[in-house]
Design a protein around this motif. Sequence first.
Motif, PDB file in Angstrom:
ATOM      1  N   GLY A  95       0.834  -1.195   0.000  1.00 43.43           N
ATOM      2  CA  GLY A  95       0.000   0.000   0.000  1.00 43.43           C
ATOM      3  C   GLY A  95       0.865   1.241   0.000  1.00 43.43           C
ATOM      4  O   GLY A  95       1.954   1.249   0.572  1.00 43.43           O
ATOM      5  N   LEU A  96       0.379   2.297  -0.648  1.00 47.02           N
ATOM      6  CA  LEU A  96       1.114   3.552  -0.715  1.00 47.02           C
ATOM      7  C   LEU A  96       0.141   4.694  -0.445  1.00 47.02           C
ATOM      8  O   LEU A  96      -0.941   4.762  -1.043  1.00 47.02           O
ATOM      9  N   TRP A  97       0.515   5.542   0.496  1.00 48.25           N
ATOM     10  CA  TRP A  97      -0.329   6.677   0.846  1.00 48.25           C
ATOM     11  C   TRP A  97       0.452   7.976   0.696  1.00 48.25           C
ATOM     12  O   TRP A  97       1.642   8.046   1.028  1.00 48.25           O
ATOM     13  N   ARG A  98      -0.221   8.979   0.203  1.00 49.98           N
ATOM     14  CA  ARG A  98       0.348  10.315   0.130  1.00 49.98           C
ATOM     15  C   ARG A  98      -0.164  11.116   1.320  1.00 49.98           C
ATOM     16  O   ARG A  98      -1.367  11.134   1.595  1.00 49.98           O
ATOM     17  N   ILE A  99       0.756  11.758   2.027  1.00 46.53           N
ATOM     18  CA  ILE A  99       0.389  12.595   3.172  1.00 46.53           C
ATOM     19  C   ILE A  99       0.259  14.033   2.677  1.00 46.53           C
ATOM     20  O   ILE A  99       1.234  14.646   2.229  1.00 46.53           O
ATOM     21  N   GLY A 100      -0.954  14.550   2.725  1.00 45.20           N
ATOM     22  CA  GLY A 100      -1.206  15.894   2.228  1.00 45.20           C
ATOM     23  C   GLY A 100      -0.750  16.977   3.184  1.00 45.20           C
ATOM     24  O   GLY A 100      -0.265  16.702   4.298  1.00 45.20           O
ATOM     25  N   ALA A 101      -0.929  18.221   2.766  1.00 50.16           N
ATOM     26  CA  ALA A 101      -0.491  19.364   3.579  1.00 50.16           C
ATOM     27  C   ALA A 101      -1.218  19.408   4.913  1.00 50.16           C
ATOM     28  O   ALA A 101      -0.682  19.861   5.924  1.00 50.16           O
ATOM     29  N   SER A 102      -2.453  18.915   4.929  1.00 53.28           N
ATOM     30  CA  SER A 102      -3.231  18.924   6.165  1.00 53.28           C
ATOM     31  C   SER A 102      -2.881  17.745   7.060  1.00 53.28           C
ATOM     32  O   SER A 102      -3.395  17.642   8.171  1.00 53.28           O
ATOM     33  N   GLY A 103      -2.022  16.853   6.561  1.00 53.91           N
ATOM     34  CA  GLY A 103      -1.635  15.694   7.360  1.00 53.91           C
ATOM     35  C   GLY A 103      -2.517  14.485   7.169  1.00 53.91           C
ATOM     36  O   GLY A 103      -2.277  13.442   7.786  1.00 53.91           O
ATOM     37  N   GLU A 104      -3.519  14.599   6.325  1.00 54.56           N
ATOM     38  CA  GLU A 104      -4.403  13.462   6.096  1.00 54.56           C
ATOM     39  C   GLU A 104      -3.836  12.548   5.008  1.00 54.56           C
ATOM     40  O   GLU A 104      -3.385  13.027   3.960  1.00 54.56           O
ATOM     41  N   PRO A 105      -3.869  11.213   5.239  1.00 59.57           N
ATOM     42  CA  PRO A 105      -3.351  10.285   4.226  1.00 59.57           C
ATOM     43  C   PRO A 105      -4.367  10.075   3.104  1.00 59.57           C
ATOM     44  O   PRO A 105      -5.569   9.993   3.337  1.00 59.57           O
ATOM     45  N   ALA A 106      -3.837   9.992   1.887  1.00 59.06           N
ATOM     46  CA  ALA A 106      -4.672   9.678   0.732  1.00 59.06           C
ATOM     47  C   ALA A 106      -4.022   8.525  -0.006  1.00 59.06           C
ATOM     48  O   ALA A 106      -2.862   8.619  -0.427  1.00 59.06           O
ATOM     49  N   ARG A 107      -4.750   7.432  -0.121  1.00 62.10           N
ATOM     50  CA  ARG A 107      -4.167   6.242  -0.746  1.00 62.10           C
ATOM     51  C   ARG A 107      -3.949   6.468  -2.240  1.00 62.10           C
ATOM     52  O   ARG A 107      -4.800   7.001  -2.944  1.00 62.10           O
ATOM     53  N   VAL A 108      -2.756   6.026  -2.711  1.00 61.62           N
ATOM     54  CA  VAL A 108      -2.433   6.058  -4.130  1.00 61.62           C
ATOM     55  C   VAL A 108      -2.731   4.670  -4.678  1.00 61.62           C
ATOM     56  O   VAL A 108      -2.188   3.667  -4.193  1.00 61.62           O
ATOM     57  N   THR A 109      -3.601   4.587  -5.648  1.00 68.94           N
ATOM     58  CA  THR A 109      -3.994   3.287  -6.184  1.00 68.94           C
ATOM     59  C   THR A 109      -2.950   2.763  -7.153  1.00 68.94           C
ATOM     60  O   THR A 109      -2.284   3.515  -7.865  1.00 68.94           O
ATOM     61  N   SER A 110      -2.795   1.439  -7.163  1.00 64.71           N
ATOM     62  CA  SER A 110      -1.838   0.806  -8.064  1.00 64.71           C
ATOM     63  C   SER A 110      -2.551   0.286  -9.298  1.00 64.71           C
ATOM     64  O   SER A 110      -3.750  -0.007  -9.277  1.00 64.71           O
ATOM     65  N   ASN A 111      -1.788   0.171 -10.369  1.00 62.09           N
ATOM     66  CA  ASN A 111      -2.297  -0.336 -11.630  1.00 62.09           C
ATOM     67  C   ASN A 111      -1.258  -1.251 -12.249  1.00 62.09           C
ATOM     68  O   ASN A 111      -0.097  -1.317 -11.808  1.00 62.09           O
TER      69      ASN A 111
END
Length: 361
Positions: free
Chosen positions: A6-22
């Motif tokens: 799994g890979l998550w991007r941590i945004g400026a607000s600190g909330e994680p957003a999952r990066v989907t794989s293909n």
Amino acid sequence: MAYEVGLWRIGASGEPARVTSNAIPLESQLETLIAQDSAILGVPLMIIGRQVATSFGGFIDLLGIDGDGVLHVLELKRGRTPREVVAQILDYASWAKELSHDDVLAIYAESRQELPFEVAFSNVFGASPPDELNADLRLTIVAHDADPATERIVSYLSAFTVPINVAFFRYFEDDGRQYLARTWLIDESKPSRTTSVKQRSGTKETWNGQDWYVALGEDTTRSWDDARRYGFVSAGGGAWFSRTLVNLPIGARIFTHIPKVGYVGVGTVTGEARPANEVVLEIDGEPRRFADLDLKARYRHNGDDQDETLSEYVIPVTWIRTVPREQAFWTQGLFANQNSACKLRNKFTLERLLEAFKLDE
């Protein structure tokens, strides 16, 4: 089951957003990435061929070799892998396992590589190639995913020491950047993943029947200056060090190598190996006891007066050409071995030694 990445991007607000794989966009793209840097598979490999044609019309995506001379058959699938690919890679293995030493070199040559095989191998692994190429074989399916049947079949075969595995690659895109992540179906670190197969004919280069490699380890025990001056080579300090030297036949042509220095002489063995305290050499036509010579080194080992296996063994040699250690010949890719003596099969090394020592062959 393989572990999911799994890979998550941590945004400026600190909330994680999952990066989907293909699946990676193109199978050829993954092939090129592995060919450029096989380390992404987790093991250093030298790719010796791409789209290698088999004798039955199939094409192996990538054929590689590792530092131990083991061949790696890599079959790449961009998306989800059907179970038929297992039969396909096993079919390729049935062909690849019969490749001789010369076949491996020919495949490399056909891939239009710029450097000789031995030089390229040395660049990748920091050592000369082993005597045997393709004594073992490894099979790797490279894919984004695999269906349950494929995973079951591969796991079953692996349990019976068939050297097969699946490398899963996850492809991510985020904010214009591309990422790859890798996992394995079967844990590659387990001891059971190391396989050994019965040696097959042809995995070694053909020997010409006369040439041998000899390592002369210089220290306080032995000296190249002595060996060059009086005509001999020696090894000892234990059965492991002396046993290969003792097996050198009279009449053998030897190329002498000082480890980490280079090749310093070529000569012909003229007598059998004997412990240093028993050896008699012919010097200027006269027999002389080895122990009475003016020697720089001592040719003794602790305990050798009580245990003959610890003795330094000496073999008389008539030198054809020698050079001082300061003029030793060495270039990348030349054969070197930890044994005191072994058959010198490597054609690349022989060709360059014949030239370096001005031998007309």
